[in-house]
Each structure stands twice: as C-alpha cells, then as structure tokens.
Design an enzyme around this catalytic site. Sequence first.
Site, PDB file in Angstrom:
ATOM      1  N   GLU A  39     109.380  -6.351  42.012  1.00 29.50           N
ATOM      2  CA  GLU A  39     109.413  -7.400  42.995  1.00 29.50           C
ATOM      3  C   GLU A  39     110.436  -8.015  43.601  1.00 29.50           C
ATOM      4  O   GLU A  39     110.165  -7.956  44.975  1.00 29.50           O
ATOM      5  CB  GLU A  39     108.659  -8.639  41.971  1.00 29.50           C
ATOM      6  CG  GLU A  39     107.449  -8.447  41.394  1.00 29.50           C
ATOM      7  CD  GLU A  39     106.088  -8.685  42.125  1.00 29.50           C
ATOM      8  OE1 GLU A  39     106.170  -7.656  43.240  1.00 29.50           O
ATOM      9  OE2 GLU A  39     105.484  -9.510  42.106  1.00 29.50           O
TER      10      GLU A  39
ATOM     11  N   THR B   3     104.940 -11.987  51.320  1.00 30.51           N
ATOM     12  CA  THR B   3     105.158 -13.028  50.482  1.00 30.51           C
ATOM     13  C   THR B   3     106.570 -13.687  50.892  1.00 30.51           C
ATOM     14  O   THR B   3     106.614 -14.891  50.593  1.00 30.51           O
ATOM     15  CB  THR B   3     105.337 -12.396  48.993  1.00 30.51           C
ATOM     16  OG1 THR B   3     103.866 -11.748  48.810  1.00 30.51           O
ATOM     17  CG2 THR B   3     105.865 -13.301  47.932  1.00 30.51           C
TER      18      THR B   3
HETATM   19  N1  HSE Z   1     104.490 -17.184  42.646  1.00 32.62           N
HETATM   20  C1  HSE Z   1     104.625 -16.298  43.844  1.00 32.62           C
HETATM   21  C2  HSE Z   1     104.635 -17.130  45.080  1.00 32.62           C
HETATM   22  C3  HSE Z   1     103.485 -15.351  43.921  1.00 32.62           C
HETATM   23  O1  HSE Z   1     103.692 -17.912  45.412  1.00 32.62           O
HETATM   24  O2  HSE Z   1     105.311 -16.866  46.209  1.00 32.62           O
HETATM   25  C4  HSE Z   1     103.400 -14.202  44.897  1.00 32.62           C
HETATM   26  O3  HSE Z   1     102.593 -13.230  44.648  1.00 32.62           O
END
Ligand code: HSE
Length: 311
Positions: free
Chosen positions: A130, A183
């Site tokens: 990640e 993201t």
């Molecule tokens: N918790 C993370 C976000 C998940 O919301 O940025 C990303 O898939």
Amino acid sequence: MKKIRAFAPATVANVCCGFDVLGFAVDFPGDEVVLTLNDSGEVTMSKIEGDGGRLPIDASKNTAAVAVQSFLHGIGKVQGVAIELYKNLPLGSGMGSSAASGVASLVAINHLMGNPLTREQLVVHAMEAERIACGSAHADNVAPCLMGGFVLVRDYHPLDVIKIPATKNLYATLVHPHIELKTSDSRRVLKTVVNLKDAIAQTGNIAGLMIGLSTEDYSLISRSLKDTIAEPIRSAFIPGFDSVKNSAQKAGALGCGISGSGPTMFALSIDQNTASRAGEAMQLEFLKSNLKSEVYVSKVNQEGARIIDSE
Ligand code: HSE
C-alpha cells in the site's frame, strides 16, 4: 509445490465512520495471481493483464511484487519468484485494487513456503505494498482482504488488527462510476486537524457500529453509518453523491457511503433483494450525472483471499 494461483477480493475501507481503521471484504470482484518459484533468487513480474498497460512491470514498484519481497525479507529467505498478475479490479476505484494484488501474492507465497505466517502476520507485508501504491501504509483494505469479515485496525503503532465478531448476514452493494480517483489525491485534500465536534461524532458512530455489528442491531448499524471526517470533503469529487446516497437509503439499505477513497460508493443491506434494489437505484442516479457504472452485489466475505489451485 512450485506454482500456485490465488484470488483476493475487493474491499470497502472506512465503512463511513472508520476512516483508516475499519474495512470489510466482498466475495467478488477481485484480482488473481499465479506465482512460480525459480532459482533466480529474485522476485520479478513476468506478466500483467487487465490493467491496460498502466501498472509497473518493475518489481520494486508493483504492489504484487513488493508484498512478496517484504514477506521473504521478513522470514529471512532468498527465493526466486515470477509473478503473473491478472487485474480485474479497476485502478483508482476505491475498491482496494492495490491491496488485492498485494494480498493475492502474499497468500500465494506464504502457501508455497509452507505457511510460516498467519493471515494476521501477513498484514504488515501487505501494508508495504500500500505504501508503494499510494504513499500511505494504511491497513483498512489489506487486513479485511487477508482475514475476511469486518476488521478493525485498533492501532498502527504497534499494529493491532481485530476481526470483529460481526453478523454474517449483511449484503454489500458496490457501485463503481466510470471516473478515477487516485488514493494519494483523495488523501491530500483531507484536513490534518479535525475539530472536536466532528471527532466526538465519529467516535460515537464507530463505537455504535461495532456494537451494532456484533449484536446484530440493524437499526444501530444504520444510525452509525455516518462519516464526519472524510465524506464531507471527498463527496465533492463524486458527481451526484447526495442523490446516489439518498437513493440507496430510499431503496431500504441500512446506510451508504464512499468505498475507501472513492469514487465507488457502497451500501449495506440485510438481504440480497434490498442490496440489488439499492444498486439499481444508485446506478440510475449516477446516470443522471452522465456517469455509467458497474454494480456488484455480494455477501460480506468471511474468508478473505484464497488459494485457487497449485501444482
Ligand atoms: N482509508 C483509506 C482512505 C482507504 O480512505 O484513504 C483507501 O482505499
């Protein structure tokens, strides 16, 4: 055993009130990998399909390979591995696409090496993937992808992940509109300081959701599926967000919100018919914003990633 095929499912991170600390897995869609051991002593990406040529073949930049490198380093082994990645999850969708590739590779290599680590112990290695994918080593996609069900990341320092004894009756609807959100971009827009009122509301809701899930109190689950931290900011990136969310609730869903960092939206329902109806209603609302979408309806997955076959 030298060759193995594994599958890892899409995941819904945050689940409204659990920003970076809660996620669940669905049965499908998901990514597949084939890992073959060799004598090269190196981890390589030998093939990537389904990504439209967009993912790096360079093993130091690909989540599937980075996870395996981290695992091998962790168990102190040098091992040649060639990885074929079959992407089914869209990139930048909020469905845990990068997590699924890393996790599928991890369960595969763990199995090939005789399962030295538990699913829970694999989480840290998946988090490294990640980090490569979006610059942040959050665990709320990879942990449920590995462990199945609803998984709480109680703490990151040290890592403490807990599979919640949650109801197994819930159905998830995922509606993926045809836009892409990175993201890293969806994280950059968030405030780094949260005001007390929002923190209090979020704390109440995450606690309520935990109790609702474990006591099968659907009304409490419904009341708790709220997000005062990320959704007010991120919803601006999703055309028609309010009407899509309202349509899911009108169709009978317990709640609806952004899946991970979006743009996919998810809903939770107590039966399959309601979950399907919510999906149709949400898709219709996206169309009003000229957005086509895919709808996926499945139970909340309980097992996480799985081995498909080995030889
Ligand atoms: N918790 C993370 C976000 C998940 O919301 O940025 C990303 O898939």
